[in-house]
Write a protein that holds these residues in place. Structure first.
Motif, PDB file in Angstrom:
ATOM      1  N   UNK A 139     -64.927  40.022  -4.523  1.00  0.00           N
ATOM      2  CA  UNK A 139     -65.253  41.091  -3.849  1.00  0.00           C
ATOM      3  C   UNK A 139     -66.148  42.100  -5.087  1.00  0.00           C
ATOM      4  N   UNK A 140     -66.119  41.620  -6.317  1.00  0.00           N
ATOM      5  CA  UNK A 140     -66.483  42.386  -7.318  1.00  0.00           C
ATOM      6  C   UNK A 140     -67.549  41.841  -8.370  1.00  0.00           C
ATOM      7  N   UNK A 141     -68.442  42.684  -8.837  1.00  0.00           N
ATOM      8  CA  UNK A 141     -69.443  42.088  -9.846  1.00  0.00           C
ATOM      9  C   UNK A 141     -68.755  42.162 -11.136  1.00  0.00           C
ATOM     10  N   UNK A 142     -67.472  42.560 -11.556  1.00  0.00           N
ATOM     11  CA  UNK A 142     -67.133  42.658 -12.919  1.00  0.00           C
ATOM     12  C   UNK A 142     -66.311  41.529 -13.158  1.00  0.00           C
ATOM     13  N   UNK A 143     -66.004  41.287 -14.474  1.00  0.00           N
ATOM     14  CA  UNK A 143     -65.422  40.156 -14.764  1.00  0.00           C
ATOM     15  C   UNK A 143     -63.919  40.394 -14.480  1.00  0.00           C
ATOM     16  N   UNK A 144     -63.177  39.210 -13.855  1.00  0.00           N
ATOM     17  CA  UNK A 144     -61.853  39.232 -13.370  1.00  0.00           C
ATOM     18  C   UNK A 144     -61.212  38.528 -14.510  1.00  0.00           C
ATOM     19  N   UNK A 145     -59.870  38.907 -14.949  1.00  0.00           N
ATOM     20  CA  UNK A 145     -58.967  38.433 -15.864  1.00  0.00           C
ATOM     21  C   UNK A 145     -57.731  38.108 -15.078  1.00  0.00           C
ATOM     22  N   UNK A 146     -57.603  36.835 -14.733  1.00  0.00           N
ATOM     23  CA  UNK A 146     -56.436  36.363 -13.867  1.00  0.00           C
ATOM     24  C   UNK A 146     -55.157  35.830 -15.059  1.00  0.00           C
ATOM     25  N   UNK A 147     -53.989  36.556 -14.414  1.00  0.00           N
ATOM     26  CA  UNK A 147     -52.671  35.992 -15.198  1.00  0.00           C
ATOM     27  C   UNK A 147     -51.882  35.409 -14.018  1.00  0.00           C
ATOM     28  N   UNK A 148     -51.541  34.118 -14.265  1.00  0.00           N
ATOM     29  CA  UNK A 148     -50.563  33.295 -13.197  1.00  0.00           C
ATOM     30  C   UNK A 148     -49.269  33.968 -13.656  1.00  0.00           C
ATOM     31  N   UNK A 149     -48.369  33.901 -12.764  1.00  0.00           N
ATOM     32  CA  UNK A 149     -46.847  34.227 -13.216  1.00  0.00           C
ATOM     33  C   UNK A 149     -45.941  33.319 -12.831  1.00  0.00           C
ATOM     34  N   UNK A 150     -44.735  33.111 -13.476  1.00  0.00           N
ATOM     35  CA  UNK A 150     -43.729  32.077 -12.966  1.00  0.00           C
ATOM     36  C   UNK A 150     -42.902  32.529 -11.870  1.00  0.00           C
ATOM     37  N   UNK A 151     -43.427  33.562 -11.193  1.00  0.00           N
ATOM     38  CA  UNK A 151     -42.727  34.053 -10.046  1.00  0.00           C
ATOM     39  C   UNK A 151     -43.023  33.064  -8.952  1.00  0.00           C
ATOM     40  N   UNK A 152     -41.921  32.527  -8.415  1.00  0.00           N
ATOM     41  CA  UNK A 152     -41.691  31.552  -7.408  1.00  0.00           C
ATOM     42  C   UNK A 152     -40.591  30.656  -7.608  1.00  0.00           C
ATOM     43  N   UNK A 153     -40.892  29.456  -6.772  1.00  0.00           N
ATOM     44  CA  UNK A 153     -39.727  28.617  -6.836  1.00  0.00           C
ATOM     45  C   UNK A 153     -40.384  26.935  -6.573  1.00  0.00           C
ATOM     46  N   UNK A 154     -39.540  26.213  -6.604  1.00  0.00           N
ATOM     47  CA  UNK A 154     -40.134  24.673  -6.233  1.00  0.00           C
ATOM     48  C   UNK A 154     -41.591  24.292  -6.593  1.00  0.00           C
ATOM     49  N   UNK A 155     -42.506  24.413  -5.717  1.00  0.00           N
ATOM     50  CA  UNK A 155     -44.018  23.850  -5.958  1.00  0.00           C
ATOM     51  C   UNK A 155     -44.608  24.994  -6.696  1.00  0.00           C
ATOM     52  N   UNK A 156     -43.987  25.865  -7.109  1.00  0.00           N
ATOM     53  CA  UNK A 156     -44.628  27.108  -8.141  1.00  0.00           C
ATOM     54  C   UNK A 156     -44.552  26.371  -9.688  1.00  0.00           C
TER      55      UNK A 156
END
Lengths: 225, 225, 225, 225, 225, 225, 225, 225
Positions: free
Chosen positions: E163-180
Motif C-alpha cells: 500500500x505504501x512507498x515508505x519503508x515498512x518495519x515488520x515485527x512478528x509477535x509470539x501471540x498465537x498458539x500451535x503452528x505460531x
C-alpha cells in the motif's frame, strides 16, 4: 471384531489381553484420581491385575486409599496391582547411561517385571567411562533382550548394539540441556546409530521398552514350550 | 592495525600469519580457477606456502598446470604448496568412525601435517565394534590432541573423550541418511556429549579441526622451547 | 581396564583422574543433597578435592552444613572443595558479550581456576561496541587459550578468532529471546563461524569450556617441564 | 482503488509506481523467456524502465535478442532497462563479508543504482579480519543507509550496527555449509543481533535490500527538497 | 576509538550517542534493580535521559522509588527519563493486527516517541477484516515509516507493504498458539513476504522497530535542514 | 467390508467410489508407465473414468500412445479420462497469489472440474496488491467453496477468510526461497491464520483441495435434491 | 466496505455476521475480564448472542457475575450466550482418539452446536483399537461433516478419511510427549495423510473445526431450501 | 576382545558373526566397486556368505562380473551371496502402506530371508483403505514379528500395533512430499504412536528392520531347541 466397555469418558479395551497378550495399561498423566480408580477397578475385575503409568506420588496416594492393594513404585511413578500371569525364561537387561536416567530405566524394568520378565539392572554405565560398561559385557550378552536408556547424546545403544546378538531396544531421555533438545537429539542419534539391531522408542518411554521386551519374551516362552 | 592487499574481488589478509600464526588459507569452493591461482600466487610470494581447501580434481588440475609445484591430495580435495615452517613436538591422532568419513579425516590430517604436525591416523574405529577402538587405546592416549571424525549418530567422541586427558576436537560428518539430517544430528549429539573435554567443529569441517589442533601444537612447541 | 566404586545409585569413576588428568566432577542438577554429599565425600577422600556444578543456593547451603569446608560460588552456581594440584603457566582469557552472560563466563573461569589455571576476565565486550573489545586486544592475544561466551547471535567468537593465534573455545548462551531459540542460534552461528580456530561447547556449558582450556594448559605445563 | 492490466497469466500492477514509488519489478526465476519479454515490454511502455531479477545468462541472452536495449548484469543475474527517474542525495554503502557473497551484494547494489542511489561498495570485510572493516569505518559512517550482506554465521551486521547511526539493512546469504543451514543460521543470527538498528531481509534477497534502501533514500530526497 | 565507563559488572558505552546518534538503552530483563539504578543514573548524568526496556511493574516501582522522575509505561513495560533532544518532522505509523499485539506495538510507539518521533497508532487492523485496515489507507500512506506488528501468521506487513512507498518495519509477535511456534512462523512469514520494502525485526522486538524508525527519521530531519 | 482387486504390485480399491463417492485417483509420481497404464485401464473398466496426478509430459505421452482417449493437462501435470458423473450446482472459486502458483491452482481447478464442479479461476491476486483481490470480492463471495493457493508467506487465505462466509481450502506452495522453507512457512502460516474458516492442505497439494471442494459440492448437490 | 465499532482497545467487527455468516467470536485468552465483558456485551446487543473461547473457570465466573445469562462449558473452556439463529439439517460427527483429547473435541462440538449444528460425539476411538472405531462406521458415514481430533501421532483422520465420502476436518492436539513435539508431529502427519478429503486445523483448534463444519452446514441448509 | 582384519581403507570385523550372530554386512553406498569386491570376497572367504546393501544396478553389474555367484535383487538394490546358515521357525510378516514403499519393504524382506527367516509379504495395505489391511488380520497375527513400512504420515504401525501381540518393527519412508519432510514426519509419528509394542528404525532402513526381526527369530529358534 473385538469388544470394549463404555465408561462414558473412555471406551475400555477389555478385549485387549486376548488380542495383544497383555491387558490395557492406564496412562495416568492427565487423568483424575476418580478416572484412574474407575478404570483400574474395571481392569482388576477383568484381568486380576492392572498397571498405571506416569502417576504422581500425590495422586498415587489417593488411589491407594481407595485401592489399598495397589503398589506404588516411587522412582518410575508406576502403580501396579497383581502379579504376572507367567514368568518368562531368560533375562531382560536394562542399562542406563547416568543416574539421572534411572527413573526411565526403572519404568522399563518394573513394567517388564510386572509383565513376567526377569530383569537385570545395569545402571550408570555411560560411554564416557567405557570400562564400566565393558565390565558387564558378559551379563549383557547373556540377556535375551537389552533395553538401553540414555540421555545427553544417546551414544550408549550404539556401543551395546555392537556387543550383542540380541535385539536392543533403545530409549532416549530428555536428560541433558541445550543441544540435547529435550531428548530430540538422542532420539535422532539412536535412529541413525552405526550399530545394527537397534530399534527406538519415544523419548522417556521406559514403559514402551519394557512392554516391547515382554512381547519378545512372550514369543520366547511360547517357542520354548 | 593489520594490513591487507586488495585484489579487487578480495582483500588478501597478508598480515594474518603474524597475527594468528598461520597464513590465510583459500576456501576453494565457489572460486574460479583464475581467482584461486591469483590468490595462491600472492600467498606463495608472501609466505612461501599456501593451502587451498575444497577444490575439485578438475579445478586442481587446471591450477597445477599454472602452478606446477602445488600438490593435489585427492581424498581430501586439498591443494598444497610448500613445507611447514616448523615441526611440532608430539603427535596429533586423527580417528574416524567409518570408511565413508575418511575424506573428512584426511582433510584434518593433511591440514595438520601441512601446518607442522606429526599425525597418526586411526581410521574405521566406529563404536559399533568397540574393540577395534580400544585396541588403539594407548596410541590415542599418547597423542597431544585427538581429532575425532564421525558421521551417523556421532558417538565416537563421547567414548574417546572418556579415554584421554588431552583435548578432543570432534568433527561431525554428513555421512548417513534419514535421521542423520545431513550431519545435524551428530553435530548436536557431539555438542551434548556425556564426555567432558570435547569441543566441536562444523559438519565436515576437517580443515578446521586440523587447524585447531595445530594452534594447540604451536602452543606446546613454544612452551617446550 | 579402569576401576570404579559402586555407590548403588552411581558408579563412581575414581580412576578418572589417572585416566583423564582430572577427578570426576559432580553434575549437581537433578541430584538430591544426600547424593551430592555422598559422592562429594568420596571424591574428597580419593582426590582431596571436588567440584559440583549447577547446584542451587538452597542445596549448596545444605551441603555446606554437612561439608563445611566447601566453598559456594554464587554467580556460577558452583561448589568447590580443595585447591588445584598444580598451577599452569600462562593465562586463560575468559570473555563474554554482555552482563547477562556473566554467570556462564564465571562457570568457565572458576572451573579453570579450580583446575589450576590463571584466569583473566574480560566481560561485557560484545561486538556491537567493537572498540571495547579491541581495547583489550593485547590482553587477549597474550592468553594461551581464549574462552568466549556469548548469547544473542553469538558473533563474538568470530571476531576474537580473527585476532589471536591461540585456540578459541566458544560457548553459546541461552541469553536472548525470539530468534535466539534458547541458544540454538548462537550455537549454530558459532559452528559456522567465518573465523578459523574456533571450537564450540554446548549451550551454557561454561564448565566444559573451563575444563577444556585446562586440558590444553595441562599440555602446556607438561611441555614446559 | 488501484488498477491493473490483465495479461492472462498475470495481472500487471501498472498502478504500482504511483502507489509505492517504483514500478513493479519482474521476478525472473520460474518465468519463461516469453513471459519475461511480454511483461518487460509492457513495463517499458508504461514506465520507460524495467528490472528483471534472478534471470539466468541463457534466458537473458534470449530476452536481449528481442529487447536489445536491456542490459544484463552477470554477477547479480539482473536485467535492466532504462535510467533512474531521479538521483538520490547521499550514498548507500553495500558491504559484504566474503567474496562468495558478492553476487548478492551486487544484486543489492545494482538494484539501488537502477532506482537512483549512489552506491559505495565495500566488499570482503568479514569480521574474522576486523581491521579490514574498521579501515572503512568513516566511509561506512558517511552513508545514509548501510546494506550488510553476510553468509556463514552472519556476524557482520552486529559489528556494523554498532558503528553507525544510520539504518542497517542486513541480508543473510546461503553461503556456507553444515551449520549454516542454507542461510537459516545467519537469518536467525541477524534477527537476534546484539546491535540495535538492524533490520533483516530474506536469505539471498539482495534485491529487497537495494529496494529498501531506495525507499529510505526517496524519503531523504523528498525531505531535502 | 570510542570510550566507555567501567561499572564493574558492565562497560557503559557512554560514547554511543556520538557514535550512533542515540544514548545506550538499558535492557532491563535479567538485571537487578540495583544494576538498573546504577546504569540509569550514569546515563542520566551523561545524556540527560535514559530508557529501560522489559522492566516489570515490580522492579519499575522500586527503581522509581530511587529515581522518582522516571516514568513507567505499563503496557510496554518501559521506563523512561527525560525528553527527546529534538522532534523529527513527519510521522511514524504504528499498526498492529490484534489487541494482544498492543504491548509490542506500544513498545515501538513509546520508544519512537522518546527518541523524538511523532507517532500515529492504528491498532487492531488485522487482515481478517481487511476493510478496517483499508479505512486507514491514507493515514498509513502519509507516514514516513510504517511499523507493522503482527502475531499469528504475520500477514499484515505483506498487505501494508503493497500500500505504501515508505519503508515498512515488520515485527512478528509470539501471540498465537500451535503452528505460531512462539512467533517463529510470523518471523519466517514476514521474511518471505510477497511485498517488497519490508524489513524484519526479532520476535516481540517493538523497541528495535521504534529505534529503527527513529534512525530513518533522524536522516529525514538532517536532510530537511 | 470393502473389496479390492489385487494387481500384484498394488491392491486396487475398486470399491472406493461406493464408499467415498469418487473412484480412486492414481498418484503418478514414482510409478512406471506400465503401472500407470495397467491401473488406469482397470479404473476405466470399473468406473468409466480415471485421473492420474503428477505425471510428467514424457510419461503422459507414452500413456496416451496406449490409452489415446486420455487428455493431458500440461500446466498441472494431470492426465484425465472421461467426464464427471454429474455437475454440481454453484461454483468453486480457485484463487492464487502469483503466476508461479498457477500449476498448483490448476491442479485444484482441473481436479474439481473432472469431479463435476464448475470452477471460476481468479489468479495472480496476491495480497501485496490488495486491490486486485478486492476487485473480485463479489465473485469470491458468490462461490460455494473457495480454494486459495499461495506460496511465499501464504498470507492470501487470511484475507480471503475474512471476506467470505463459505469454507476456504488453503494450499501452501513451495514457491519462494530462503525463509519460505520449501513451503513449510506458508503451511504453518496458514495453519495459524488470524481468519476463521480456513482449513489447510499439504504443500503443493492442489489435487487434494480440488477433491475436498468436490466433497462439499457433492453434499450441496444432495441437499438440493 | 464493512463497518466496525471502535472500543478503544479493539475495533469490533460488527459487520462480520453479514459478511461471513456468523458474529465475531471472542478469543478469551490474554484478555482481561473487563475487556471480555465489554466486547461480549456489545456483541449481545448487536447479535443477540456471543461466544468466548479459551476462558479459564476463574475468569468465566467473574464474567458470569456481570453477565449472568452466559453459560460456561467447563471441559472446553467456552462461555456462550444465546441460541443459534437456525438449526442445520444433518449431523456433524465429532471423533477423538483418546480421553485426553476430549477438551479439544468438546470445543469443536459446543462451538458447532452454538452455531446451529446437531452433533454426534464419538470419543476415545483411537486407531490402536481399530474395532472401536469401526463399530461406529455407519454413524460416521451418515454425518455431513466429520471432525477428527487426535494427539500422539495423529493417525485417526487417515483411517476416517478412507471410510467416508464427506469432508473431514482434522484437528491435531498437543496431547502426547517427546516426539509429539507439542502437537507439531500430528499436525504435519495430518497434512501428509495418505487419505484424500482431509483438511487440517491448527493444533488444539477445536473452535476452528466447529466453525468450519458450520460453514459447510450453512451451505447445506441454503441448498436444501 | 574381538579381532578384525585390516584392509587398509577399512577394518573388517570378521569376528562379528561370533559376537552378534551374523557376519558384517556391507553398506554399498559411497563405496567403489573395487572396495565392494575386496570386502565381499573376504567376507565370503570367512563366512561363506555376504550381503551388500544400497548398491546401484550399475555397480552391481560390475561386481557380478568379478563375483559371478552373487545375486542382485533389483527392487531393494541388494546384492547377496550364499544361503542362510539355518532357517528360523515361524514367519516374519512384512507390510507396507503403498506401492512406492515396496523397495524399502523388499529391503527388509530379502534381508530377513537371507538371514534365515520365512517372510510373508502383505503390500499396499495403507490405512486409507482399512479393509484391505483387516482382510489380512489373521495372517498378520500369526507372524512372530511384524515389519511395517510406511511413508506419508506413517499411520500404519499404529493400527497394526493394536492388532497383534507380537513385536512390531516400524520403518518410516521418505515417500511423500511437503509435510512428509523427507520421512521425518512419519519417523516422529511412529515414535509417538498411540499403540504400544512398536519400535522404530531410521527412515528407509528396510535392512535394519529385516536384521532386527532376524535377531528375534534367532532367539525363538534357540528357545525352541
Amino acid at each position: 471384531m473385538s469388544t470394549f466397555e463404555d465408561l462414558g469418558f473412555c471406551k475400555l479395551d477389555v478385549d485387549r489381553e486376548q488380542r495383544t497378550g497383555f491387558p490395557e495399561v492406564v496412562f495416568g498423566s492427565g487423568k483424575t484420581v476418580e478416572q484412574i480408580v474407575q478404570i483400574t477397578s474395571r481392569l482388576i475385575e477383568h484381568h486380576g491385575r492392572a498397571l498405571v503409568t506416569r502417576i504422581s506420588p500425590e495422586k498415587a496416594e489417593q488411589v491407594k486409599a481407595l485401592l489399598p492393594q495397589t503398589v506404588y513404585h516411587e522412582v518410575p511413578h508406576l502403580l501396579s496391582f497383581g502379579e504376572p500371569a507367567h514368568r518368562f525364561p531368560g533375562k531382560v537387561a536394562v542399562l542406563c547411561g547416568g543416574t539421572s536416567d534411572i527413573h526411565v530405566a526403572e519404568e522399563a524394568a518394573v513394567t517388564a517385571e510386572w509383565m513376567g520378565c526377569e530383569v537385570e539392572r545395569i545402571y550408570d554405565v555411560g560411554v564416557a567411562g567405557i570400562d564400566r560398561l565393558l565390565s558387564y559385557r558378559e551379563n549383557i550378552r547373556r540377556a535375551n533382550v537389552v533395553i538401553v536408556v540414555a540421555g545427553m547424546e544417546g551414544a550408549l545403544p550404539s556401543v551395546v548394539g555392537g556387543l550383542v546378538k540380541r535385539p536392543v531396544v533403545a530409549v532416549p531421555t530428555s536428560v541433558g540441556y541445550g543441544a540435547n533438545m529435550q531428548g530430540l537429539t538422542p532420539l535422532l542419534s539412536m535412529m541413525t546409530s552405526c550399530a545394527t539391531g537397534v530399534a527406538v522408542m519415544n523419548i522417556d518411554n521406559g514403559f514402551g521398552a519394557g512392554y516391547y521386551a515382554s512381547t519378545i519374551q512372550q514369543l520366547v516362552k511360547e517357542a520354548s514350550e
